[in-house]
Scaffold this motif. Structure first.
Motif, PDB file in Angstrom:
ATOM      1  N   GLN A 166     -13.048 -56.018 -20.908  1.00 47.96           N
ATOM      2  CA  GLN A 166     -12.955 -55.189 -22.119  1.00 47.96           C
ATOM      3  C   GLN A 166     -14.336 -54.794 -22.630  1.00 47.96           C
ATOM      4  OE1 GLN A 166     -10.411 -54.180 -24.267  1.00 47.96           O
ATOM      5  NE2 GLN A 166      -8.600 -55.359 -23.658  1.00 47.96           N
ATOM      6  N   LEU A 203      -0.532 -52.775 -11.923  1.00 45.32           N
ATOM      7  CA  LEU A 203       0.730 -52.243 -12.450  1.00 45.32           C
ATOM      8  C   LEU A 203       1.687 -53.348 -12.890  1.00 45.32           C
ATOM      9  CD1 LEU A 203       1.369 -49.231 -10.028  1.00 45.32           C
ATOM     10  CD2 LEU A 203       0.069 -49.313 -12.149  1.00 45.32           C
ATOM     11  N   ASP A 220      -1.864 -53.463 -21.058  1.00 47.54           N
ATOM     12  CA  ASP A 220      -2.133 -52.083 -20.621  1.00 47.54           C
ATOM     13  C   ASP A 220      -3.604 -51.855 -20.281  1.00 47.54           C
ATOM     14  OD1 ASP A 220      -2.577 -52.490 -23.330  1.00 47.54           O
ATOM     15  OD2 ASP A 220      -2.115 -50.439 -23.910  1.00 47.54           O
ATOM     16  N   TYR A 221      -4.469 -52.721 -20.804  1.00 44.81           N
ATOM     17  CA  TYR A 221      -5.878 -52.599 -20.404  1.00 44.81           C
ATOM     18  C   TYR A 221      -6.005 -52.791 -18.899  1.00 44.81           C
ATOM     19  CZ  TYR A 221     -10.883 -53.085 -20.097  1.00 44.81           C
ATOM     20  OH  TYR A 221     -12.204 -52.887 -19.747  1.00 44.81           O
ATOM     21  N   VAL A 236      -3.525 -52.661 -16.768  1.00 46.59           N
ATOM     22  CA  VAL A 236      -2.669 -51.703 -16.053  1.00 46.59           C
ATOM     23  C   VAL A 236      -3.488 -50.465 -15.676  1.00 46.59           C
ATOM     24  CG1 VAL A 236      -0.663 -50.175 -16.189  1.00 46.59           C
ATOM     25  CG2 VAL A 236      -0.515 -52.501 -17.090  1.00 46.59           C
ATOM     26  N   TRP A 237      -4.203 -49.902 -16.667  1.00 47.02           N
ATOM     27  CA  TRP A 237      -4.980 -48.696 -16.322  1.00 47.02           C
ATOM     28  C   TRP A 237      -6.013 -48.298 -17.363  1.00 47.02           C
ATOM     29  CZ3 TRP A 237      -4.633 -43.432 -18.349  1.00 47.02           C
ATOM     30  CH2 TRP A 237      -3.901 -43.361 -19.556  1.00 47.02           C
ATOM     31  N   LYS A 238      -5.929 -48.817 -18.578  1.00 46.03           N
ATOM     32  CA  LYS A 238      -6.851 -48.325 -19.603  1.00 46.03           C
ATOM     33  C   LYS A 238      -8.285 -48.766 -19.342  1.00 46.03           C
ATOM     34  CE  LYS A 238      -3.278 -47.349 -22.960  1.00 46.03           C
ATOM     35  NZ  LYS A 238      -2.639 -47.676 -24.261  1.00 46.03           N
ATOM     36  N   TYR A 247      -9.708 -48.052 -16.748  1.00 47.51           N
ATOM     37  CA  TYR A 247     -10.301 -46.844 -16.145  1.00 47.51           C
ATOM     38  C   TYR A 247     -11.074 -46.061 -17.211  1.00 47.51           C
ATOM     39  CZ  TYR A 247      -7.494 -46.845 -11.766  1.00 47.51           C
ATOM     40  OH  TYR A 247      -6.940 -47.118 -10.545  1.00 47.51           O
ATOM     41  N   LEU A 248     -10.422 -45.896 -18.361  1.00 47.72           N
ATOM     42  CA  LEU A 248     -11.016 -45.100 -19.441  1.00 47.72           C
ATOM     43  C   LEU A 248     -12.243 -45.819 -19.989  1.00 47.72           C
ATOM     44  CD1 LEU A 248      -7.669 -44.128 -21.245  1.00 47.72           C
ATOM     45  CD2 LEU A 248      -8.730 -43.118 -19.209  1.00 47.72           C
ATOM     46  N   ASP A 249     -12.088 -47.127 -20.150  1.00 44.21           N
ATOM     47  CA  ASP A 249     -13.180 -47.956 -20.646  1.00 44.21           C
ATOM     48  C   ASP A 249     -14.403 -47.825 -19.727  1.00 44.21           C
ATOM     49  OD1 ASP A 249     -14.185 -49.798 -22.471  1.00 44.21           O
ATOM     50  OD2 ASP A 249     -13.432 -51.543 -21.377  1.00 44.21           O
ATOM     51  N   LEU A 260      -9.151 -45.075  -6.344  1.00 47.64           N
ATOM     52  CA  LEU A 260      -8.097 -45.366  -7.314  1.00 47.64           C
ATOM     53  C   LEU A 260      -7.030 -46.210  -6.622  1.00 47.64           C
ATOM     54  CD1 LEU A 260      -7.765 -41.802  -8.900  1.00 47.64           C
ATOM     55  CD2 LEU A 260      -9.293 -43.661  -9.563  1.00 47.64           C
ATOM     56  N   LEU A 290       1.265 -40.927  -9.790  1.00 45.28           N
ATOM     57  CA  LEU A 290      -0.148 -40.993 -10.186  1.00 45.28           C
ATOM     58  C   LEU A 290      -1.078 -40.765  -8.998  1.00 45.28           C
ATOM     59  CD1 LEU A 290      -0.020 -43.940 -12.789  1.00 45.28           C
ATOM     60  CD2 LEU A 290       0.353 -41.499 -13.162  1.00 45.28           C
ATOM     61  N   PHE A 328      -2.323 -42.554  -6.523  1.00 44.19           N
ATOM     62  CA  PHE A 328      -3.440 -43.449  -6.249  1.00 44.19           C
ATOM     63  C   PHE A 328      -3.933 -43.206  -4.825  1.00 44.19           C
ATOM     64  CE2 PHE A 328      -1.301 -45.720  -9.701  1.00 44.19           C
ATOM     65  CZ  PHE A 328      -2.399 -46.047 -10.485  1.00 44.19           C
TER      66      PHE A 328
END
Lengths: 258, 258
Positions: free
Chosen positions: B84, B103, B108-109, B111-113, B115-117, B137, B174, B176
Motif C-alpha cells: 500500500q 483475483l 481489492d487492493y 485484486v487490482w487497485k 496497479y493504480l497505486d 499484466l 480484462l 491479462f
C-alpha cells in the motif's frame, strides 16, 4: 488514487438526487455558469461536465472549469472517454474525474487498460499525483442501440440476465466506486437498475442517465435503486430554466433528505 | 504499459519451457548468477526473481539484477507482491515486472487497485515511464491452503467450478497478458490448468508453479496446457546443479521446439 476522497464521500452522503450534465463542447461557458448556479440553488450535490466527443480539451476545459468553480461551490466532475496514448482527458482544476471502465466494450483499452494509460501519462501531461483531481472508478454500462458509442469506444449494449449477473460479480470483485448506466437512444431498463442495486455492494453508487426528460422518469429511476439521475439534453434549449423547474421542482430537495 | 513489449513477445514465442524462479532474499547473489548461467545454457527463455516477502527492496535488487544481467542475456522478470502506498516494487534495470492481480483476494487492493497505486507512484519513486520495465499484466490464482499468502495478500485459494468459470471470463474480459497459477502447499490441479487453457484467449499465457520437484511434474503441467512451469525451492540446496539436470535434462530443449 485508490483511497476514498471528499467527492466520493459527498456523493455517498447525498444519494437520491438529480444531477445535471453539461456538455462543454455544446453549451457556451456563460450558460454553463448560469446552470451551475441554478442547480446549486436546487440543492444538487455536484455538476458533471461530460461529452462523448471532444477536441482541444485542455484549451477549453481549463477556462470552463475555472469559470464554473468561480461561480459555485459545487464540485465539478469530469466524465469523458479516454484516447489511446493519453488516457482520460482532465484538467487539474476539476474536483474529480470519472474513469469509466466500459465493461461492455470489445476493446480491452476501453474496458480498463485506459486506466493504466492515464496513470502512466499523467506526469508527462504535467499533472502530478498531487494535482490530479480525485479519481472515481466507474463501471460504465450502456443500454440500447448506440452507434455513436460503438464507433467511439467499441461498447456493445448490455443485455441478457447471464451477462448482467456476470457484470455484477465483476463490479463487486473490482470494487468500483460507482456504476454508470447510460442509454443514448432509449432508457436504462428499471429492472437492470434494480438487479444491480441488489447485487453490488451497498456503498457502490448507481448513476443513471440518458433520455431523462421528466420528473416522473427521475422518480422511477430512484424507485429502481438509482442514487443519482443525470440529465443533459433536457436543458439544451433556450427555455432551460422552465424545464429545470419541472424536472427538479424547487423544495423537492434530495430524496435522501425527504 | 498497455502495448505488447519484447519480453511478452519472447514468452509467446517460447511456450513449453521450464523457468527458474530465484528468491533474491534467500539466494546469495553469486549463486543466482551461476544459476542464471546454467538455465541460459539449458535454453530457458527468462529468469524470474520473486518472493512473497522482502525488505529494503531497492538496495538489494539494483545490484542483484545488475549482477545477473552482466552474466547472461536472459530477460530478468520481477514478481513481487505490492505494498500500500507504493505498489509493486521494481528496479529499472529489470527487463519486465509482473503485476499480479490476485483475483482470489478479499482485498481489492491486491485484486487490482495496486496497479493504480504503482502507476501513480512511479514518478515519485524516480522511475519515469521510459525507465519502467515492461509490465506483464498477470491474473494470479492460488490453490490449496496457504496461510502465508492469506496473511500477506488476503488471497483465498481458488476452488469450485463456478468460481473457475467466472474467473476465466474475467481473465478474458480484462485481457491479462498471462495467468499465474500457484500452490504453496500442494500442486496446481491439472484439471484447473486444462479448464483455463480451454477458456481463456490463446495468446494469454499460463504459468504454473509451486511444489515442482521432478521432470514428470513439469511434463504433466505441459500436458495440462501450461506454457511455463516454474520451480524455485527445488534448487534451494547445495547440489542444485544435479537437481537442475534432472528437472531439465540437457538437450530436452523447449517443448515448442521439439
Amino acid at each position: 488514487m485508490i483511497r476514498t476522497g471528499p467527492v466520493l464521500e459527498l456523493l455517498r452522503s447525498r444519494r437520491g438526487s438529480p444531477v445535471h450534465i453539461v456538455d462543454p463542447f455544446k453549451v457556451p461557458m456563460a450558460e454553463a455558469v448560469e446552470k451551475a448556479i441554478a442547480v446549486e440553488r436546487l440543492g444538487h450535490p455536484a455538476l458533471i461536465l461530460a461529452s462523448t466527443d471532444y477536441s482541444r480539451f485542455d484549451d477549453l476545459m481549463s477556462a470552463y472549469v475555472a469559470a464554473v468553480k468561480d461561480a459555485v461551490h459545487l464540485p465539478v466532475i469530469l466524465h469523458f472517454p479516454p484516447r489511446q496514448g493519453v488516457g482520460f482527458p482532465l484538467v487539474a482544476a476539476a474536483d474529480a474525474v470519472m474513469f469509466p471502465a466500459l465493461l461492455g466494450s470489445e476493446d480491452d483499452y476501453f474496458v480498463w487498460k485506459s486506466y493504466l494509460d492515464t496513470l502512466a501519462s499523467l506526469h508527462r501531461r504535467g499533472i502530478g499525483p498531487d494535482r490530479c483531481p480525485e479519481v472515481l472508478l466507474s463501471a460504465a454500462l450502456t443500454f440500447g442501440p448506440d452507434e455513436v458509442t460503438y464507433d467511439a469506444l467499441r461498447a456493445l449494449p448490455i443485455s441478457g440476465a447471464a451477462t448482467l449477473r456476470f457484470l455484477a460479480e465483476v463490479i463487486r470483485l473490482l470494487r468500483f466506486d460507482l456504476i454508470y448506466l447510460y442509454s443514448r437512444s432509449a432508457e436504462v431498463p428499471p429492472h437492470v437498475c434494480r438487479f444491480l442495486r441488489e447485487n453490488i455492494y451497498p456503498e457502490q453508487l448507481i448513476f443513471v442517465s440518458g433520455g431523462i426528460r421528466s420528473d416522473e422518469q427521475i422518480n422511477a429511476c430512484f424507485d429502481a435503486g438509482a442514487d443519482y439521475v443525470g440529465f443533459a439534453g433536457a436543458l439544451e434549449r433556450a427555455d432551460w430554466r422552465v424545464v429545470l423547474n419541472t424536472l427538479c421542482p424547487a423544495g423537492a430537495g434530495a430524496r435522501a433528505a425527504s
